[in-house]
Design a protein around this motif. Structure first.
Motif, PDB file in Angstrom:
ATOM      1  N   TRP A   1     -31.369   4.728  17.869  1.00  0.00           N
ATOM      2  CA  TRP A   1     -32.076   3.979  16.841  1.00  0.00           C
ATOM      3  C   TRP A   1     -33.139   4.881  16.225  1.00  0.00           C
ATOM      4  N   LEU A   2     -33.056   5.063  14.907  1.00  0.00           N
ATOM      5  CA  LEU A   2     -33.915   5.989  14.187  1.00  0.00           C
ATOM      6  C   LEU A   2     -34.788   5.220  13.207  1.00  0.00           C
TER       7      LEU A   2
ATOM      8  N   ASP B   1     -38.741  14.852   3.771  1.00  0.00           N
ATOM      9  CA  ASP B   1     -37.339  14.428   3.675  1.00  0.00           C
ATOM     10  C   ASP B   1     -36.813  13.773   4.950  1.00  0.00           C
ATOM     11  N   SER B   2     -37.690  13.375   5.848  1.00  0.00           N
ATOM     12  CA  SER B   2     -37.246  12.827   7.133  1.00  0.00           C
ATOM     13  C   SER B   2     -36.315  11.635   6.959  1.00  0.00           C
ATOM     14  N   ARG B   3     -36.675  10.697   6.096  1.00  0.00           N
ATOM     15  CA  ARG B   3     -35.858   9.488   5.946  1.00  0.00           C
ATOM     16  C   ARG B   3     -34.464   9.830   5.423  1.00  0.00           C
TER      17      ARG B   3
ATOM     18  N   TRP C   1     -27.465  11.157   8.803  1.00  0.00           N
ATOM     19  CA  TRP C   1     -26.864  11.134  10.138  1.00  0.00           C
ATOM     20  C   TRP C   1     -26.269   9.766  10.451  1.00  0.00           C
ATOM     21  N   ALA C   2     -26.939   8.710  10.037  1.00  0.00           N
ATOM     22  CA  ALA C   2     -26.409   7.363  10.277  1.00  0.00           C
ATOM     23  C   ALA C   2     -25.114   7.136   9.510  1.00  0.00           C
ATOM     24  N   ALA C   3     -24.982   7.798   8.359  1.00  0.00           N
ATOM     25  CA  ALA C   3     -23.783   7.627   7.539  1.00  0.00           C
ATOM     26  C   ALA C   3     -22.568   8.351   8.122  1.00  0.00           C
ATOM     27  N   LYS C   4     -22.810   9.420   8.886  1.00  0.00           N
ATOM     28  CA  LYS C   4     -21.680  10.212   9.375  1.00  0.00           C
ATOM     29  C   LYS C   4     -21.364  10.009  10.856  1.00  0.00           C
TER      30      LYS C   4
ATOM     31  N   LYS D   1     -28.190   4.697  14.170  1.00  0.00           N
ATOM     32  CA  LYS D   1     -28.514   3.517  13.371  1.00  0.00           C
ATOM     33  C   LYS D   1     -29.958   3.625  12.900  1.00  0.00           C
ATOM     34  N   THR D   2     -30.224   3.181  11.690  1.00  0.00           N
ATOM     35  CA  THR D   2     -31.574   3.292  11.141  1.00  0.00           C
ATOM     36  C   THR D   2     -32.208   1.923  10.943  1.00  0.00           C
TER      37      THR D   2
END
Length: 321
Positions: free
Chosen positions: A37-38, A46-48, A54-57, A62-63
């Motif tokens: 969980w991020l 640019d952290s977000r 990463w959540a997309a790939k 999960k964000t």
């Protein structure tokens, strides 16, 4: 038999330079099942974007971002108490990284020892450019840890993996310590009062000590927060509950102010003590910055100049380049 799920959370604030390395180390973990969980905590870099990519790939990531900066403790409590579904929980720092077999070894240990509620590891301190500063060992046995907790924190916070039911029973990290520090010390101390807690003797975590961030945190509250944790523990031992458990926040504030009083009376002392701590870690730039602050606060005190010159000699005057 199915293996238990572990939930790992990251509270991220302006960690973009190190975030890819951190997330790559998590993606490479040999243990499964695992979820991450991020949460971006109001970063201006640019952290977000990196977290969302990463959540997309990778479906394990999960964000659940914050709309604004609310602090690490509030963020990780929200994720661990409201989002995480694992039997085991852990908090990973966004600028650090873990060995690939870290969680596999820790869960093997905890699954084999149901009387243990928490497990940490040995760790390696690294610099901004990944140079090894020192390798840190901690007590391994639960008995030794319990005996020494009254003196020092026995765990590196982000190495800890704990049982979710224990974490929830403890109420998570305590918000009073948000932005003060030593929330991991407080959590592990309370955990050790209820279950056995151990470290496994493997170097499985790489803890980054950034000189850029250290030099900005010369605060009395941070310097004495470990003493506040110890004071709370003494209250629990004597009365069964401490001031925070009794919701006596004013008493905690008063105790914190009492602990900070020597630094209010002699503010350059705080800077010299920070300088000494940074020297121990061989963080010469941060140490020199702290020494310069002591001179700025009290330019008439000779010991402040001696401290700065001592740091320069130890650093072979490289700080002047």
């Amino acid at each position: 038999m199915d293996k238990p799920l572990i939930s790992v959370v990251l509270s991220v604030y302006n960690a973009a330079p190190y975030l890819e390395e951190c997330l790559e180390s998590l993606a490479a973990q040999t243990y499964s099942p695992i979820e991450f969980w991020l949460a971006d905590d109001g970063s201006s870099d640019d952290s977000r974007t990196i977290l969302d990519q990463w959540a997309a790939k990778d479906q394990r990531f999960k964000t659940d971002h914050n709309d604004k900066n609310i602090g690490k403790i509030k963020t990780i409590n929200r994720l661990l108490l409201e989002r995480a579904e694992g039997k085991y929980l852990s908090v990973h720092d966004a600028d650090d990284y873990s060995a690939p077999n870290r969680f596999e070894l820790q869960l093997q240990f905890l699954e084999a020892k149901p009387d243990h509620g928490l497990c940490g590891t040995f760790y390696t301190k690294i610099s901004d450019d990944n140079k090894v500063l020192r390798k840190e060992k901690k007590h391994v046995s639960a008995d030794a840890i319990r005996a020494e907790l009254k003196n020092f924190n026995q765990f590196c916070g982000p190495t800890m993996v704990y049982r979710a039911d224990l974490f929830k029973r403890l109420g998570g990290y305590r918000p009073f310590l948000n932005r003060i520090g030593n929330e991991d010390y407080d959590l592990s101390y309370r955990a050790a009062e209820q279950m056995k807690c151990s470290n496994i003797p493997h170097f499985l975590y790489y803890y980054r000590q950034s000189e850029n961030s250290l030099s900005k945190t010369l605060k009395a509250e941070n310097a004495v927060s470990h003493k506040l944790v110890q004071w709370l523990a003494l209250e629990r031992a004597a009365e069964g509950k401490d001031a925070l458990q009794k919701n006596e926040v004013e008493r905690c504030v008063a105790q914190l102010e009492k602990l900070c009083q020597p630094y209010k009376e002699e503010p350059d002392l705080l800077c010299r003590e920070y300088a000494a701590g940074y020297m121990y870690e061989k963080l010469y730039r941060s140490a020199f910055f702290a020494a310069l602050q002591s001179i700025k606060i009290n330019p008439k005190k000779l010991i402040n100049y001696r401290t700065a010159f001592y740091i320069l000699r130890k650093a072979n005057f490289n700080l002047l380049n």
